[in-house]
Design a protein around this motif. Structure first.
Motif, PDB file in Angstrom:
ATOM      1  N   ARG A   1       9.430   5.182   8.015  1.00 39.13           N
ATOM      2  CA  ARG A   1       8.152   5.742   8.445  1.00 39.13           C
ATOM      3  C   ARG A   1       7.113   4.693   8.814  1.00 39.13           C
ATOM      4  O   ARG A   1       6.189   4.993   9.570  1.00 39.13           O
ATOM      5  CB  ARG A   1       7.582   6.645   7.341  1.00 39.13           C
ATOM      6  CG  ARG A   1       8.436   7.873   7.051  1.00 39.13           C
ATOM      7  CD  ARG A   1       7.739   8.797   6.062  1.00 39.13           C
ATOM      8  NE  ARG A   1       8.537   9.988   5.795  1.00 39.13           N
ATOM      9  CZ  ARG A   1       8.148  10.995   5.005  1.00 39.13           C
ATOM     10  NH1 ARG A   1       6.951  10.929   4.401  1.00 39.13           N
ATOM     11  NH2 ARG A   1       8.930  12.031   4.815  1.00 39.13           N
ATOM     12  N   ILE A   2       7.262   3.483   8.277  1.00 40.36           N
ATOM     13  CA  ILE A   2       6.241   2.463   8.529  1.00 40.36           C
ATOM     14  C   ILE A   2       6.796   1.310   9.349  1.00 40.36           C
ATOM     15  O   ILE A   2       6.215   0.923  10.377  1.00 40.36           O
ATOM     16  CB  ILE A   2       5.661   1.940   7.196  1.00 40.36           C
ATOM     17  CG1 ILE A   2       4.980   3.085   6.445  1.00 40.36           C
ATOM     18  CG2 ILE A   2       4.677   0.804   7.446  1.00 40.36           C
ATOM     19  CD1 ILE A   2       4.436   2.685   5.089  1.00 40.36           C
ATOM     20  N   MET A   3       7.921   0.745   8.918  1.00 39.51           N
ATOM     21  CA  MET A   3       8.434  -0.462   9.543  1.00 39.51           C
ATOM     22  C   MET A   3       9.052  -0.211  10.925  1.00 39.51           C
ATOM     23  O   MET A   3       8.776  -0.935  11.872  1.00 39.51           O
ATOM     24  CB  MET A   3       9.452  -1.133   8.625  1.00 39.51           C
ATOM     25  CG  MET A   3       8.848  -1.706   7.368  1.00 39.51           C
ATOM     26  SD  MET A   3       7.620  -2.975   7.761  1.00 39.51           S
ATOM     27  CE  MET A   3       6.727  -3.070   6.219  1.00 39.51           C
TER      28      MET A   3
ATOM     29  N   SER B   1       0.821  -1.208   0.000  1.00 31.28           N
ATOM     30  CA  SER B   1       0.000   0.000   0.000  1.00 31.28           C
ATOM     31  C   SER B   1       0.851   1.252   0.000  1.00 31.28           C
ATOM     32  O   SER B   1       0.529   2.245  -0.669  1.00 31.28           O
ATOM     33  CB  SER B   1      -0.926  -0.004   1.213  1.00 31.28           C
ATOM     34  OG  SER B   1      -0.176  -0.026   2.420  1.00 31.28           O
ATOM     35  N   ALA B   2       1.961   1.237   0.758  1.00 33.66           N
ATOM     36  CA  ALA B   2       2.855   2.393   0.764  1.00 33.66           C
ATOM     37  C   ALA B   2       3.542   2.564  -0.588  1.00 33.66           C
ATOM     38  O   ALA B   2       3.739   3.693  -1.062  1.00 33.66           O
ATOM     39  CB  ALA B   2       3.892   2.238   1.872  1.00 33.66           C
TER      40      ALA B   2
ATOM     41  N   SER C   1       9.129   5.253  -1.294  1.00 31.35           N
ATOM     42  CA  SER C   1      10.338   4.511  -1.638  1.00 31.35           C
ATOM     43  C   SER C   1      10.650   3.492  -0.553  1.00 31.35           C
ATOM     44  O   SER C   1       9.993   3.450   0.501  1.00 31.35           O
ATOM     45  CB  SER C   1      11.514   5.472  -1.822  1.00 31.35           C
ATOM     46  OG  SER C   1      11.776   6.165  -0.607  1.00 31.35           O
ATOM     47  N   HIS C   2      11.684   2.669  -0.804  1.00 30.62           N
ATOM     48  CA  HIS C   2      12.075   1.686   0.201  1.00 30.62           C
ATOM     49  C   HIS C   2      12.526   2.376   1.493  1.00 30.62           C
ATOM     50  O   HIS C   2      12.237   1.894   2.594  1.00 30.62           O
ATOM     51  CB  HIS C   2      13.204   0.803  -0.338  1.00 30.62           C
ATOM     52  CG  HIS C   2      12.741  -0.199  -1.348  1.00 30.62           C
ATOM     53  ND1 HIS C   2      11.873  -1.217  -1.039  1.00 30.62           N
ATOM     54  CD2 HIS C   2      13.029  -0.328  -2.673  1.00 30.62           C
ATOM     55  CE1 HIS C   2      11.643  -1.947  -2.122  1.00 30.62           C
ATOM     56  NE2 HIS C   2      12.327  -1.426  -3.132  1.00 30.62           N
ATOM     57  N   ALA C   3      13.237   3.478   1.388  1.00 33.07           N
ATOM     58  CA  ALA C   3      13.691   4.194   2.572  1.00 33.07           C
ATOM     59  C   ALA C   3      12.509   4.752   3.364  1.00 33.07           C
ATOM     60  O   ALA C   3      12.484   4.698   4.602  1.00 33.07           O
ATOM     61  CB  ALA C   3      14.642   5.326   2.171  1.00 33.07           C
ATOM     62  N   GLN C   4      11.500   5.294   2.665  1.00 27.21           N
ATOM     63  CA  GLN C   4      10.332   5.828   3.358  1.00 27.21           C
ATOM     64  C   GLN C   4       9.526   4.719   4.016  1.00 27.21           C
ATOM     65  O   GLN C   4       9.015   4.889   5.135  1.00 27.21           O
ATOM     66  CB  GLN C   4       9.467   6.605   2.364  1.00 27.21           C
ATOM     67  CG  GLN C   4      10.113   7.896   1.883  1.00 27.21           C
ATOM     68  CD  GLN C   4       9.293   8.573   0.798  1.00 27.21           C
ATOM     69  OE1 GLN C   4       8.597   7.912   0.013  1.00 27.21           O
ATOM     70  NE2 GLN C   4       9.378   9.893   0.732  1.00 27.21           N
TER      71      GLN C   4
END
Length: 309
Positions: free
Chosen positions: A216-218, A202-203, A209-212
Motif C-alpha cells: 500500500r505504501i512502497m 509511521s505506518a 504489517s510488513h505486507a501492508q
C-alpha cells in the motif's frame, strides 16, 4: 535635412547597405551556433527511418523477395505477404508463445525482485550482505555459460515433470526468471533505499504489517522503477534467441525469435524475405504497446514526490 537624406540614400554608415549586411551575418551566426544541430538531428532521423521504411516496403512488395525489394515500392502494394505469413508458417503460435513467456516472465521477475529488494533494503538479517554480494557476483557471468548444466537439469525435469520441461513455455519462463532476478533486485534495492524510513515507521505505528507497508505504501512510490524493470524484462525476453533456440525445438512451441530465424535459413532467405519483413512488423506491435502503456507511469512517477513538505 537634405544632407541627411542624401547620406541615407547613398548608403552611409547607418544606411540600407549596412542593414542588408546584418541578415547575412545573423544567418551565419545562427548556423554556427544552432543550425548545424538541426542538420545533425535531421541526419539522425533519416538514418533511423531508413531500415523501417525498407522493411515496410519489403512487407508490402507483392513479389516478396529480397532481390525485388526497393526503398520505395514501384511494383504495387499488396498484403499478400501477411496472408502467406499465417498460411505457410506457425506465426500465430509463435506470437502467442512469445506473449505468454515474455509477459509472464516480466510480471513474475518484477514481483519477485520487488519482494527481495524490499527485504534487502528495509530488513536486517543474517546473511544479508553475503546475499547481496552473491547476486552481484553471479551477474558478472552470462547465463549462457551454464547452458550445459541447465540442459542436463532440464533433461531430468522433462522426464519427471514434462509440463515444465523442454518445448514448454513454463520451463523457459522459469529459465528466464533465474537470469533476471539478480539485476532487477539490485536496481530496485537502490530505489527503495531512496525512500525515507519515516514512511515505514509511521505506518508501523498505525498498526500496518510488513505486507501492508509493502503493497500500500512502497509499491506506489517505486512505480518508476517497476515500469522500467518490467519494460526491460519484456523486451529482453521477447527478443531472446540463444536460450530459446536450445530449449524449444518443436515447431508449435517456438517463440517469434526462433521461428522467424528459420525463415532465413538455407536458400530460403531471398524467397521468404517479404514474409519475414511482414512478421517483423507484427512482432514490433507488442513492444510498442507495452512501451506506450508504461510511459505515463514512468513520467508521472519521476515528477511526483514521496514526502510532501
Amino acid at each position: 535635412m537634405t544632407m541627411l537624406t542624401g547620406a541615407a540614400v547613398t548608403g552611409g554608415a547607418n544606411g540600407p547597405a549596412a542593414v542588408n549586411r546584418n541578415p547575412g551575418k545573423r544567418k551565419k551566426r545562427w548556423f554556427a551556433e544552432v543550425g548545424w544541430r538541426h542538420l545533425v538531428g535531421l541526419f539522425g532521423v533519416l538514418f533511423s527511418l531508413f531500415p523501417l521504411v525498407f522493411v515496410v516496403s519489403a512487407a508490402l512488395n507483392p513479389l516478396g523477395t529480397l532481390s525485388s525489394t526497393e526503398l520505395v515500392p514501384t511494383g504495387g502494394v499488396s498484403l499478400e505477404n501477411f496472408g502467406n505469413l499465417f498460411a505457410r508458417t506457425e506465426f500465430a503460435d509463435w506470437f502467442l508463445n512469445s506473449l505468454l513467456i515474455a509477459g509472464g516472465a516480466a510480471f513474475a521477475s518484477v514481483f519477485l525482485s520487488a519482494l527481495a529488494a524490499y527485504a534487502f533494503s528495509r530488513m536486517r538479517f543474517q546473511g544479508r550482505r553475503v546475499g547481496l554480494l552473491s547476486l552481484l557476483l553471479i551477474q558478472m557471468f552470462p547465463q549462457f555459460l551454464a547452458i550445459v548444466a541447465i540442459f542436463l537439469i532440464f533433461g531430468r525435469i522433462t522426464d519427471l515433470w514434462p509440463a515444465i520441461g523442454f518445448n514448454t513455455p513454463w520451463g523457459l519462463l522459469l529459465l528466464y526468471l533465474g537470469g533476471a532476478l539478480g539485476v532487477n533486485t539490485w536496481l530496485m534495492k537502490g530505489f527503495f533505499d531512496t525512500l525515507p524510513r519515516e514512511l515505514d515507521e509511521s505506518a508501523t505505528v498505525d498498526g500496518a504489517s510488513h505486507a501492508q507497508v509493502f503493497f500500500r505504501i512502497m509499491l506506489p512510490l517505486v512505480a518508476p522503477i517497476l515500469a522500467v524493470t518490467g519494460l526491460l524484462a519484456f523486451i529482453n525476453t521477447i527478443n531472446e534467441f540463444l536460450m530459446a533456440s536450445v530449449f524449444l525445438t518443436d515447431t508449435d512451441a517456438k517463440t517469434l525469435a526462433v521461428g522467424m530465424r528459420g525463415m532465413l535459413q538455407g536458400g530460403e532467405r531471398n524467397t521468404n524475405f517479404g514474409i519475414f519483413a511482414a512478421g517483423t512488423l507484427l512482432t514490433a506491435i507488442p513492444t510498442v504497446l507495452v512501451f506506450q502503456f508504461l510511459q505515463r507511469y514512468i513520467v508521472s512517477g519521476l515528477t511526483s514526490g514521496a514526502v510532501k513538505g
